[in-house]
Design an enzyme around this catalytic site. Structure first.
Site, short mmCIF file in Angstrom:
data_model
loop_
_atom_site.label_atom_id
_atom_site.label_comp_id
_atom_site.label_asym_id
_atom_site.label_seq_id
_atom_site.Cartn_x
_atom_site.Cartn_y
_atom_site.Cartn_z
N ASP A 224 0.88 -1.17 0.00
CA ASP A 224 0.00 0.00 0.00
C ASP A 224 0.91 1.22 0.00
OD1 ASP A 224 -2.10 -1.74 0.24
OD2 ASP A 224 -2.60 -1.23 2.30
N ASP A 379 -13.26 -3.78 -1.18
CA ASP A 379 -12.95 -3.40 0.21
C ASP A 379 -14.23 -3.54 1.05
OD1 ASP A 379 -10.25 -2.49 -0.40
OD2 ASP A 379 -11.19 -0.78 -1.38
O1 1PR Z 1 -10.47 2.90 -5.08
O2 1PR Z 1 -9.62 2.29 -7.31
O3 1PR Z 1 -8.69 4.24 -6.11
O4 1PR Z 1 -8.19 1.95 -5.36
C1 1PR Z 1 -7.66 2.20 -4.11
C2 1PR Z 1 -7.04 0.92 -3.64
O5 1PR Z 1 -6.34 1.21 -2.44
C3 1PR Z 1 -8.05 -0.15 -3.34
O6 1PR Z 1 -7.61 -1.35 -3.91
C4 1PR Z 1 -8.06 -0.28 -1.83
O7 1PR Z 1 -8.13 -1.62 -1.44
C5 1PR Z 1 -6.72 0.30 -1.43
N1 1PR Z 1 -6.79 1.06 -0.18
C6 1PR Z 1 -7.36 2.26 -0.02
N2 1PR Z 1 -7.19 2.67 1.26
C7 1PR Z 1 -6.52 1.72 1.89
C8 1PR Z 1 -6.11 1.75 3.28
O8 1PR Z 1 -5.54 0.79 3.80
N3 1PR Z 1 -6.38 2.85 3.98
N4 1PR Z 1 -5.61 -0.41 1.26
C9 1PR Z 1 -6.27 0.71 0.99
C10 1PR Z 1 -6.18 -1.56 1.22
C11 1PR Z 1 -5.80 -3.68 1.85
C12 1PR Z 1 -4.83 -4.59 1.32
C13 1PR Z 1 -3.89 -5.04 2.40
C14 1PR Z 1 -4.47 -6.33 2.89
C15 1PR Z 1 -3.49 -7.20 3.60
N5 1PR Z 1 -5.28 -2.36 1.82
O9 1PR Z 1 -4.16 -4.02 0.29
O10 1PR Z 1 -2.67 -5.13 1.78
O11 1PR Z 1 -5.59 -6.06 3.72
O12 1PR Z 1 -3.08 -6.61 4.77
P1 1PR Z 1 -2.58 -7.48 5.99
O13 1PR Z 1 -1.92 -8.69 5.43
O14 1PR Z 1 -1.61 -6.61 6.69
O15 1PR Z 1 -3.79 -7.80 6.81
P2 1PR Z 1 -9.32 2.90 -5.96
#
Ligand code: 1PR
Length: 523
Positions: A224, A379
């Site tokens: 991320d 998400d």
């Molecule tokens: O909506 O098309 O602009 O895409 C934004 C992207 O960014 C989406 O794929 C969304 O999942 C991701 N995203 C947005 N905000 C966050 C955040 O964390 N605040 N991250 C985010 C999502 C989830 C996974 C993470 C897993 C594993 N992160 O990417 O890597 O949950 O984590 P873990 O193994 O530590 O539990 P758009």
């Protein structure tokens, strides 16, 4: 010097980088005469058979290409570059292929997820130098929905099993062509490329292997990425999507450095999510493009990028389509793009009208780059309900009770990185996105993200059972056993983790070691 035939669809940067890393220089074809004067030609194909042949015709490359193939000079076709050699393809029934090899190209009609995505083995069917320095037990990266059916058994170099035994490479005279992507197949793939570039006089590879190959479960490292308050681009990690600790954005390292580390540790794929892409337009946020370019220079496994893939109008009133954004990412080294927020809005519109417009980002990007290039990142967050039927959402019975003792739940899709919940559930979203052309689902879970408490098995089963495209289980991995659990209890094709890898709690190689002998993995 190697000449590379780029007809404008997809990721030729990876092939170029892989060849360069083997010490060769690469020239990209810009005119017929580049094909005519080439000593070695590499033809990597991505996308759709019909559009590939149309572009080759429009550019007047067909005659030169056929002459080259008959000349005895070395030719390497990759993926669609293999399909092009045959007479035609089910993918575009009225379009002629080059017809250099007798046979055709068929679509998988099997009980497994299509596209066939991931690392699979090869059974070698005849002696060749292609696999010199390898032992034939390596796995290679595949991503395709169609496979070649040569008429001449003599042309077959290897086969691979996926629901059926299909031809995964051919070799005849000077012509070698693979269904798998050597440029995305780590060290084994680089060796295949090296054997093509620098052929030996003697065959040192196994000349025949008899085995049924198996698709490996993929372990994916996710980064991320966003700018912190000082403006540095960092890999961060949320706790249920909250990436701030004591007011600051958590900083777990530099994207290019971490991606390289995960490649060396054995990651089967790397995913970058530009998590503030929903508000910062990616084409103005050039650092992500640069991250991709630099990563693809020495990371030879598939790269996915997500964040901000949607139509956009900048402050000067200039319109950009999602397809343009995606194209820039593909040119910079991405193999797949992932769409998050925009997918939810597209599905809402589809549910309102019941109509495909052909104009959504999912439809447009999959039409040009193929379904396999479009990942939908979901998400979702659990919403507990008391009854099995709320008349609107896909409700499941849960083993985990809600705060008021509810024993049912549905999974609410969110947009803008979990900031806004919408009235559509994850099962419906996945189903509609598949219909619109998505090739894979990246299934996150806000409740589990960063908790180290294991994957949400109920969510993964609910979504996986609703679609026939591959699903990547994501969020919650805290130990190697969690990966085993997700592969044991669900049909997910791959599992993604972030926090445990970033914090070095468990390296990828250790996860694989634990899984080895329990489930099929690439080691
Ligand atoms: O909506 O098309 O602009 O895409 C934004 C992207 O960014 C989406 O794929 C969304 O999942 C991701 N995203 C947005 N905000 C966050 C955040 O964390 N605040 N991250 C985010 C999502 C989830 C996974 C993470 C897993 C594993 N992160 O990417 O890597 O949950 O984590 P873990 O193994 O530590 O539990 P758009």
């Amino acid at each position: 010097m190697v000449v590379l035939l780029d007809y404008g669809a997809g990721n030729v940067r990876s092939v170029t980088n892989a060849i360069k890393c083997l010490g060769e220089t690469v020239t990209i074809v810009s005119h017929i005469k580049d094909i005519q004067s080439a000593d070695k030609l590499v033809f990597p194909g991505v996308g759709n058979f019909g559009s590939m042949m149309r572009i080759l015709n429009e550019k007047n490359y067909i005659r030169a290409l056929k002459d080259f193939l008959k000349s005895g000079k070395p030719f390497l076709g990759i993926c669609l570059g293999l399909h092009a050699l045959f007479e035609g393809s089910d993918e575009a029934p009225n379009v002629k292929g080059l017809g250099i090899l007798p046979g055709t190209v068929k679509r998988f009609d099997i009980d497994l997820s299509v596209p066939h995505i991931g690392w699979n083995g090869i059974a070698i069917k005849k002696p060749s130098t292609t696999f010199n320095s390898l032992n034939g037990n390596e796995k290679f990266y595949f991503v395709h929905s169609y496979y070649v059916v040569p008429e001449n058994d003599d042309d077959i170099l290897t086969t691979t099993n996926y629901g059926l035994e299909f031809v995964s490479s051919v070799r005849t005279g000077n012509i070698t062509a693979t269904q798998f992507h050597p440029e995305k197949s780590g060290d084994a793939g680089l060796t295949v490329l090296k054997n093509f570039l620098d052929p030996s006089d003697s065959i040192e590879a196994p000349t025949y292997t008899l085995k049924e190959t198996r698709l490996a479960k993929r372990i994916i490292a996710c980064l991320d990425v966003r700018s912190n308050d000082r403006g540095d681009l960092v890999v961060t990690k949320g706790d249920q999507y909250d990436v701030r600790e004591n007011g600051d954005v958590r900083n777990l390292g530099k994207p290019v450095v971490l991606a390289r580390r995960y490649y060396q540790e054995g990651a089967d794929e790397i995913t970058f999510l530009n998590i503030t892409g929903f508000r910062d337009f990616p084409l103005e946020d050039m650092p992500m493009i640069e991250v991709l370019k630099q990563t693809s220079e020495n990371v030879f496994v598939p790269l996915t990028i997500g964040g901000g893939i949607r139509d956009y109008t900048d402050k000067n009133g200039r319109n950009y389509t999602a397809l343009e954004v995606a194209a820039e990412y593909f040119r910079s080294g991405a193999d797949k793009i992932s769409i998050g927020s925009d997918a939810v809005l597209i599905v809402e519109e589809f549910l309102r009208t019941g109509k495909k417009t052909g104009k959504s980002s999912i439809e447009q990007i999959s039409a040009v780059y193929g379904n396999q290039a479009v990942v939908i990142s979901i998400d979702p967050r659990r919403i507990y309900v008391a009854s099995p039927d709320d008349g609107k959402h896909n409700v499941i019975k849960s083993q985990i009770n809600g705060p008021n003792g509810e024993s049912y739940c549905w999974y609410q899709c969110t947009i803008k990185g979990g900031r806004e919940g919408r009235d559509v559930d994850a099962v419906t979203l996945a189903r509609v996105c598949e219909k619109l052309g998505a090739g894979e689902i990246l299934l996150n879970c806000i409740d589990r993200d960063g908790t180290n408490s294991g994957f949400d098995i109920e969510l993964i089963n609910a979504v996986k059972n609703a679609v026939s495209i591959p699903v990547i289980a994501s969020s919650g991995a805290g130990c190697a056993e969690h990966f085993y659990e997700v592969f044991l209890k669900t049909e997910a094709e791959s599992a993604l983790a972030a926090g445990i890898f970033h914090r070095k709690e468990i390296p990828i190689a250790k996860v694989k070691k634990y899984l080895y002998n329990r489930v099929e993995v690439r080691v």
